[in-house]
Design an enzyme around this catalytic site. Structure first.
Site, PDB file in Angstrom:
ATOM      1  N   HIS A  13      -8.380  11.191  -2.167  1.00  0.00           N
ATOM      2  CA  HIS A  13      -6.917  10.953  -2.262  1.00  0.00           C
ATOM      3  C   HIS A  13      -6.705   9.688  -3.085  1.00  0.00           C
ATOM      4  O   HIS A  13      -6.944   8.580  -2.610  1.00  0.00           O
ATOM      5  CB  HIS A  13      -6.313  10.782  -0.863  1.00  0.00           C
ATOM      6  CG  HIS A  13      -4.821  10.545  -0.887  1.00  0.00           C
ATOM      7  ND1 HIS A  13      -3.959  11.234  -0.077  1.00  0.00           N
ATOM      8  CD2 HIS A  13      -4.053   9.707  -1.611  1.00  0.00           C
ATOM      9  CE1 HIS A  13      -2.716  10.829  -0.304  1.00  0.00           C
ATOM     10  NE2 HIS A  13      -2.746   9.897  -1.225  1.00  0.00           N
ATOM     11  N   HIS A  15      -4.188   7.704  -6.295  1.00  0.00           N
ATOM     12  CA  HIS A  15      -3.057   7.639  -7.234  1.00  0.00           C
ATOM     13  C   HIS A  15      -3.515   6.922  -8.498  1.00  0.00           C
ATOM     14  O   HIS A  15      -3.904   5.754  -8.429  1.00  0.00           O
ATOM     15  CB  HIS A  15      -1.887   6.868  -6.617  1.00  0.00           C
ATOM     16  CG  HIS A  15      -1.329   7.540  -5.404  1.00  0.00           C
ATOM     17  ND1 HIS A  15      -0.300   8.449  -5.472  1.00  0.00           N
ATOM     18  CD2 HIS A  15      -1.679   7.461  -4.093  1.00  0.00           C
ATOM     19  CE1 HIS A  15      -0.029   8.893  -4.245  1.00  0.00           C
ATOM     20  NE2 HIS A  15      -0.858   8.312  -3.396  1.00  0.00           N
ATOM     21  N   LEU A  16      -3.461   7.618  -9.617  1.00  0.00           N
ATOM     22  CA  LEU A  16      -3.847   7.002 -10.890  1.00  0.00           C
ATOM     23  C   LEU A  16      -2.653   6.675 -11.773  1.00  0.00           C
ATOM     24  O   LEU A  16      -2.812   5.966 -12.771  1.00  0.00           O
ATOM     25  CB  LEU A  16      -4.796   7.924 -11.668  1.00  0.00           C
ATOM     26  CG  LEU A  16      -6.235   8.029 -11.176  1.00  0.00           C
ATOM     27  CD1 LEU A  16      -7.020   9.017 -12.033  1.00  0.00           C
ATOM     28  CD2 LEU A  16      -6.933   6.668 -11.166  1.00  0.00           C
ATOM     29  N   ARG A  17      -1.473   7.238 -11.440  1.00  0.00           N
ATOM     30  CA  ARG A  17      -0.260   7.029 -12.270  1.00  0.00           C
ATOM     31  C   ARG A  17      -0.498   7.547 -13.693  1.00  0.00           C
ATOM     32  O   ARG A  17      -1.322   8.423 -13.911  1.00  0.00           O
ATOM     33  CB  ARG A  17       0.168   5.549 -12.293  1.00  0.00           C
ATOM     34  CG  ARG A  17       0.164   4.835 -10.951  1.00  0.00           C
ATOM     35  CD  ARG A  17       1.059   5.424  -9.922  1.00  0.00           C
ATOM     36  NE  ARG A  17       1.161   4.542  -8.760  1.00  0.00           N
ATOM     37  CZ  ARG A  17       1.521   4.947  -7.560  1.00  0.00           C
ATOM     38  NH1 ARG A  17       1.789   6.218  -7.321  1.00  0.00           N
ATOM     39  NH2 ARG A  17       1.605   4.096  -6.572  1.00  0.00           N
ATOM     40  N   ASN A  41       2.199  12.807  -7.695  1.00  0.00           N
ATOM     41  CA  ASN A  41       3.571  12.279  -7.560  1.00  0.00           C
ATOM     42  C   ASN A  41       3.960  11.357  -8.718  1.00  0.00           C
ATOM     43  O   ASN A  41       4.373  10.220  -8.528  1.00  0.00           O
ATOM     44  CB  ASN A  41       3.771  11.582  -6.201  1.00  0.00           C
ATOM     45  CG  ASN A  41       2.876  10.370  -5.998  1.00  0.00           C
ATOM     46  OD1 ASN A  41       1.796  10.284  -6.585  1.00  0.00           O
ATOM     47  ND2 ASN A  41       3.313   9.436  -5.165  1.00  0.00           N
ATOM     48  N   LYS A  99      -0.272  19.716  -2.988  1.00  0.00           N
ATOM     49  CA  LYS A  99       0.156  18.605  -2.128  1.00  0.00           C
ATOM     50  C   LYS A  99       1.557  18.846  -1.570  1.00  0.00           C
ATOM     51  O   LYS A  99       2.495  19.103  -2.320  1.00  0.00           O
ATOM     52  CB  LYS A  99       0.152  17.316  -2.950  1.00  0.00           C
ATOM     53  CG  LYS A  99       0.693  16.090  -2.227  1.00  0.00           C
ATOM     54  CD  LYS A  99      -0.268  15.588  -1.159  1.00  0.00           C
ATOM     55  CE  LYS A  99       0.344  14.469  -0.332  1.00  0.00           C
ATOM     56  NZ  LYS A  99      -0.259  13.178  -0.562  1.00  0.00           N
ATOM     57  N   HIS A 136       1.152  15.145   3.273  1.00  0.00           N
ATOM     58  CA  HIS A 136       1.650  13.826   3.675  1.00  0.00           C
ATOM     59  C   HIS A 136       2.328  14.072   5.015  1.00  0.00           C
ATOM     60  O   HIS A 136       3.448  14.591   5.071  1.00  0.00           O
ATOM     61  CB  HIS A 136       2.619  13.249   2.645  1.00  0.00           C
ATOM     62  CG  HIS A 136       3.076  11.876   3.032  1.00  0.00           C
ATOM     63  ND1 HIS A 136       2.623  10.728   2.426  1.00  0.00           N
ATOM     64  CD2 HIS A 136       3.897  11.460   4.034  1.00  0.00           C
ATOM     65  CE1 HIS A 136       3.155   9.670   3.022  1.00  0.00           C
ATOM     66  NE2 HIS A 136       3.934  10.087   4.000  1.00  0.00           N
ATOM     67  N   HIS A 174      -4.591  10.696   4.869  1.00  0.00           N
ATOM     68  CA  HIS A 174      -4.381   9.328   5.367  1.00  0.00           C
ATOM     69  C   HIS A 174      -3.839   9.268   6.796  1.00  0.00           C
ATOM     70  O   HIS A 174      -2.775   8.723   7.039  1.00  0.00           O
ATOM     71  CB  HIS A 174      -3.517   8.501   4.411  1.00  0.00           C
ATOM     72  CG  HIS A 174      -2.286   9.197   3.870  1.00  0.00           C
ATOM     73  ND1 HIS A 174      -1.371   9.834   4.669  1.00  0.00           N
ATOM     74  CD2 HIS A 174      -1.841   9.328   2.595  1.00  0.00           C
ATOM     75  CE1 HIS A 174      -0.409  10.322   3.911  1.00  0.00           C
ATOM     76  NE2 HIS A 174      -0.677  10.042   2.658  1.00  0.00           N
ATOM     77  N   LEU A 219       2.497   3.715   3.098  1.00  0.00           N
ATOM     78  CA  LEU A 219       2.943   4.819   3.947  1.00  0.00           C
ATOM     79  C   LEU A 219       1.847   5.859   4.042  1.00  0.00           C
ATOM     80  O   LEU A 219       1.267   6.201   3.010  1.00  0.00           O
ATOM     81  CB  LEU A 219       4.217   5.449   3.379  1.00  0.00           C
ATOM     82  CG  LEU A 219       5.481   4.590   3.542  1.00  0.00           C
ATOM     83  CD1 LEU A 219       6.637   5.181   2.753  1.00  0.00           C
ATOM     84  CD2 LEU A 219       5.847   4.446   5.017  1.00  0.00           C
ATOM     85  N   ASP A 247      -6.268   6.561  -0.906  1.00  0.00           N
ATOM     86  CA  ASP A 247      -4.827   6.396  -1.140  1.00  0.00           C
ATOM     87  C   ASP A 247      -4.565   5.103  -1.915  1.00  0.00           C
ATOM     88  O   ASP A 247      -3.513   4.485  -1.750  1.00  0.00           O
ATOM     89  CB  ASP A 247      -4.036   6.418   0.178  1.00  0.00           C
ATOM     90  CG  ASP A 247      -2.555   6.734  -0.048  1.00  0.00           C
ATOM     91  OD1 ASP A 247      -2.198   7.116  -1.177  1.00  0.00           O
ATOM     92  OD2 ASP A 247      -1.773   6.583   0.899  1.00  0.00           O
ATOM     93  N   HIS A 251       1.062  -0.463  -7.565  1.00  0.00           N
ATOM     94  CA  HIS A 251       2.434  -0.771  -7.989  1.00  0.00           C
ATOM     95  C   HIS A 251       2.371  -2.164  -8.594  1.00  0.00           C
ATOM     96  O   HIS A 251       1.631  -3.024  -8.094  1.00  0.00           O
ATOM     97  CB  HIS A 251       3.394  -0.811  -6.794  1.00  0.00           C
ATOM     98  CG  HIS A 251       3.616   0.513  -6.144  1.00  0.00           C
ATOM     99  ND1 HIS A 251       4.528   1.437  -6.613  1.00  0.00           N
ATOM    100  CD2 HIS A 251       3.049   1.075  -5.043  1.00  0.00           C
ATOM    101  CE1 HIS A 251       4.511   2.505  -5.828  1.00  0.00           C
ATOM    102  NE2 HIS A 251       3.619   2.315  -4.878  1.00  0.00           N
ATOM    103  N   ALA A 263       5.753   1.148  -1.356  1.00  0.00           N
ATOM    104  CA  ALA A 263       4.630   1.382  -0.443  1.00  0.00           C
ATOM    105  C   ALA A 263       3.363   1.640  -1.232  1.00  0.00           C
ATOM    106  O   ALA A 263       3.375   2.437  -2.174  1.00  0.00           O
ATOM    107  CB  ALA A 263       4.937   2.576   0.448  1.00  0.00           C
TER     108      ALA A 263
HETATM  109  O1  DOR Z   1       1.679   3.965   0.394  1.00  0.00           O
HETATM  110  C1  DOR Z   1       1.828   4.976  -0.263  1.00  0.00           C
HETATM  111  N1  DOR Z   1       1.898   4.933  -1.610  1.00  0.00           N
HETATM  112  N2  DOR Z   1       1.926   6.142   0.363  1.00  0.00           N
HETATM  113  C2  DOR Z   1       2.230   7.278  -0.285  1.00  0.00           C
HETATM  114  O2  DOR Z   1       2.336   8.288   0.346  1.00  0.00           O
HETATM  115  C3  DOR Z   1       2.513   7.256  -1.738  1.00  0.00           C
HETATM  116  C4  DOR Z   1       1.867   6.125  -2.381  1.00  0.00           C
HETATM  117  C5  DOR Z   1       2.369   5.872  -3.778  1.00  0.00           C
HETATM  118  O3  DOR Z   1       2.477   6.815  -4.568  1.00  0.00           O
HETATM  119  O4  DOR Z   1       2.642   4.727  -4.095  1.00  0.00           O
HETATM  120 ZN    ZN Z   2      -1.046   8.781  -1.389  1.00  0.00          ZN
END
Ligand code: DOR
Ligand code: ZN
Length: 346
Positions: A13, A15-17, A41, A99, A136, A174, A219, A247, A251, A263
């Site tokens: 799990h 996030h690479l953006r 996302n 997802k 999620h 998570h 989150l 996860d 940011h 988050a």
């Molecule tokens: O903390 C989180 N950040 N929880 C998520 O479910 C999404 C993620 C994000 O994309 O920043």
């Molecule tokens: Zn996530």
């Protein structure tokens, strides 16, 4: 034990953006991990097979020369998702999961699902072809306390869904509660759960006591201490039901240190060292490889990695950068608040 060699881990799990952020964070993961399940996302989200193929190409293009890394793509489930596109996506071999974001649950989830009955045809297709659903697992009802949203999701969404479609393969992503740990333990072969590194290290006091720490906010939000302990026990138990999903969610600092902060904890840089520390504390270093490198591939029906990674425990603690510099702005690296001595040898 002062050295440890394990099969190269995977992150189930991540996030690479995109764009400048992708460029900056991808090497942080690829340095230690062979593969990762890539969260969809983005804005706009990765909904179709074509979206996933294009995003995968951008990830591979951002990979620095000399590094190898396999992105395992996911599709973002919407109420308009076409079951035949999902079936094509699975057949392509590039897409490994779909997802489910309940609409409004977290970052960029507004295109997610409000009414599960509207995606039943997609879920039935996935059950038939064996494509996992990553959840999620939080309800979004404003009446439900944020610390209860995972447990309520299990009772009111997940359990009824599994009774209706027991063949659907589901990853509870998570998990943050003892209720999540217990539900995954009893779920049989079609159910597994990922656990993040940071949820084994912080509880809600770390976020809120003595001043608010925005870089510990994610989150699902970290819960009280008994839940952290349950997560550590589950992860280090050796049970194949649990595996690593960091996860790691970058940011820029300006959006974390903000009146309405985003988050996400960014843990890609130091996850492996932190995990070795946690597993050693639990007397379970011999189970680290199962959690990071064996249970995930078994659930996703993929081969395990043949390459290895070595760690060494040294007298001097690891030193990580405070921040990763990205073209989008600085990203603070998760700091555990205690010294860690397990260095990853690269
Ligand atoms: O903390 C989180 N950040 N929880 C998520 O479910 C999404 C993620 C994000 O994309 O920043
Ligand atoms: Zn996530």
């Amino acid at each position: 034990m002062t050295t440890l060699t394990i099969r190269r881990p995977d992150d189930w799990h991540l996030h690479l953006r995109d764009g400048a952020m992708l460029q900056a964070v991808l090497p942080e993961t690829a340095r230690h991990f062979a593969r990762a399940i890539i969260m969809p996302n983005l804005v706009p989200p990765v909904v179709t097979l074509d979206d996933a193929v294009a995003y995968r190409d951008r990830i591979l293009a951002a990979l620095p020369q000399g590094m190898t890394f396999e992105p395992l793509m996911t599709l973002y489930l919407t109420e308009g998702t076409d079951p035949t596109d999902v079936e094509r996506a699975a057949a392509s071999g590039l897409v490994k999961a779909v997802k489910l974001y309940p609409a409004g649950a977290t970052t960029n989830s507004h295109s997610g699902v409000r009414d599960l009955t509207k995606v039943m045809a997609v879920l039935e297709t996935m059950a038939r072809i064996g494509l996992p659903l990553c959840t999620h697992g939080e309800v979004t009802d404003p009446e439900v306390d944020i610390f209860d949203r995972e447990a309520v999701f299990i009772d009111t969404v997940l359990a009824p869904l599994r009774r209706r479609l027991p063949e659907l393969r589901i990853v509870m992503e998570h998990i943050t509660t003892e209720e999540g740990v217990a539900y995954a333990a009893d779920g049989g072969e079609n159910l597994a759960a990922t656990i993040t590194t940071h949820h084994m290290i912080i509880n809600r006091n770390h976020i809120l006591a003595g001043g608010i720490k925005p870089h510990y906010y994610c989150l699902p939000v970290a819960k009280r201490e008994k839940h952290r302990l349950a997560l550590r026990k589950a992860a280090t138990s050796g049970s194949p039901r649990y595996f690593l999903g960091t996860d790691s969610a970058p940011h820029v600092d300006a959006l974390k240190e903000h009146a309405c902060g985003c988050a996400g904890c960014f843990t890609a840089t130091n996850t492996l060292s932190l995990l070795a520390h946690v597993f050693e504390e639990e007397g379970a270093l011999d189970r680290l490889e199962g959690f990071t490198s064996l249970h995930g591939p078994a659930f996703y029906r993929l081969p395990v990695n043949t390459a290895t990674v070595a760690l060494e425990k040294r007298a001097e603690p690891c030193v990580w950068p405070d921040k990763i510099v990205s073209g989008a702005g600085p990203v603070t690296v998760f700091q555990p608040g205690f010294p860690v001595h397990w260095h990853v040898l690269t």
